[in-house]
Motif scaffolding. Structure first.
Motif, PDB file in Angstrom:
ATOM      1  N   GLY A  69      45.290  43.708  29.100  1.00  0.00           N
ATOM      2  CA  GLY A  69      46.009  42.578  29.635  1.00  0.00           C
ATOM      3  C   GLY A  69      45.861  41.907  30.839  1.00  0.00           C
ATOM      4  N   THR A  70      45.500  42.884  31.839  1.00  0.00           N
ATOM      5  CA  THR A  70      45.002  42.556  33.058  1.00  0.00           C
ATOM      6  C   THR A  70      44.188  43.373  33.580  1.00  0.00           C
ATOM      7  N   LYS A  71      43.305  42.936  34.649  1.00  0.00           N
ATOM      8  CA  LYS A  71      42.472  43.996  35.227  1.00  0.00           C
ATOM      9  C   LYS A  71      42.595  44.485  36.528  1.00  0.00           C
ATOM     10  N   ILE A  72      41.979  45.394  37.176  1.00  0.00           N
ATOM     11  CA  ILE A  72      41.970  45.883  38.435  1.00  0.00           C
ATOM     12  C   ILE A  72      41.614  44.889  39.233  1.00  0.00           C
ATOM     13  N   ASP A  73      40.603  44.149  39.203  1.00  0.00           N
ATOM     14  CA  ASP A  73      40.094  43.049  40.109  1.00  0.00           C
ATOM     15  C   ASP A  73      41.008  41.712  40.054  1.00  0.00           C
ATOM     16  N   ASP A  74      42.191  41.636  39.090  1.00  0.00           N
ATOM     17  CA  ASP A  74      43.005  40.626  39.123  1.00  0.00           C
ATOM     18  C   ASP A  74      44.052  40.614  40.442  1.00  0.00           C
ATOM     19  N   HIS A  75      44.076  41.766  40.927  1.00  0.00           N
ATOM     20  CA  HIS A  75      45.093  41.782  41.805  1.00  0.00           C
ATOM     21  C   HIS A  75      44.638  42.542  43.336  1.00  0.00           C
ATOM     22  N   GLY A  76      43.293  41.924  43.653  1.00  0.00           N
ATOM     23  CA  GLY A  76      42.668  42.073  45.028  1.00  0.00           C
ATOM     24  C   GLY A  76      41.711  43.213  45.020  1.00  0.00           C
ATOM     25  N   ASP A  77      41.276  43.405  45.970  1.00  0.00           N
ATOM     26  CA  ASP A  77      39.892  44.462  46.162  1.00  0.00           C
ATOM     27  C   ASP A  77      40.538  45.812  45.910  1.00  0.00           C
ATOM     28  N   ALA A  78      39.932  46.529  45.038  1.00  0.00           N
ATOM     29  CA  ALA A  78      40.447  47.657  44.591  1.00  0.00           C
ATOM     30  C   ALA A  78      40.166  48.803  45.785  1.00  0.00           C
ATOM     31  N   HIS A  79      38.849  48.716  46.311  1.00  0.00           N
ATOM     32  CA  HIS A  79      38.363  49.397  47.313  1.00  0.00           C
ATOM     33  C   HIS A  79      38.886  49.140  48.842  1.00  0.00           C
TER      34      HIS A  79
END
Length: 117
Positions: A69-79
């Motif tokens: 329903g939401t992705k890791i990249d939808d919330h900023g830079d994961a790294h």
């Protein structure tokens, strides 16, 4: 010539209509459902889930689940330094566990409070 002009107007109209971004269905909570505060991070990097790429996961009652329903990249830079692959954060969520995944209907990150020195 008239049909070419109408065809161009129609194409432009369709281009504009389909280029609009869709609204984020996880941005508005359902007032009838309970909001949970959960740990959120990369499932592989921080929450011990198996996988080969960085994917968003939540930890609910000590068990980790990948999120749909939401992705890791939808919330900023994961790294980034405080990104999901380097730090565990908190989020308000609504949704349900389906099998071994958490299907989210509402997701809002909780910003960490800054400590004054």
């Amino acid at each position: 010539m008239k049909s070419l002009f109408l065809s161009m107007i129609f194409s432009f109209t369709m281009f504009v209509a389909f280029s609009q971004s869709k609204s984020d269905s996880t941005s508005v909570p359902d007032p009838a459902k309970k909001i949970q505060i959960v740990d959120v991070a990369c499932g592989e990097c921080k929450l011990g889930l198996p996988g080969k790429s960085c994917d968003l996961a939540v930890r609910i009652n000590g068990k980790s689940y990948f999120v749909d329903g939401t992705k890791i990249d939808d919330h900023g830079d994961a790294h980034a330094k405080e990104g999901f692959c380097n730090a565990v954060g908190k989020a308000e969520v609504q949704g349900k566990i389906v099998g071994d995944r958490f299907v989210v209907t509402y997701f809002k990150l909780i910003k960490p409070k800054k400590v004054k020195a």
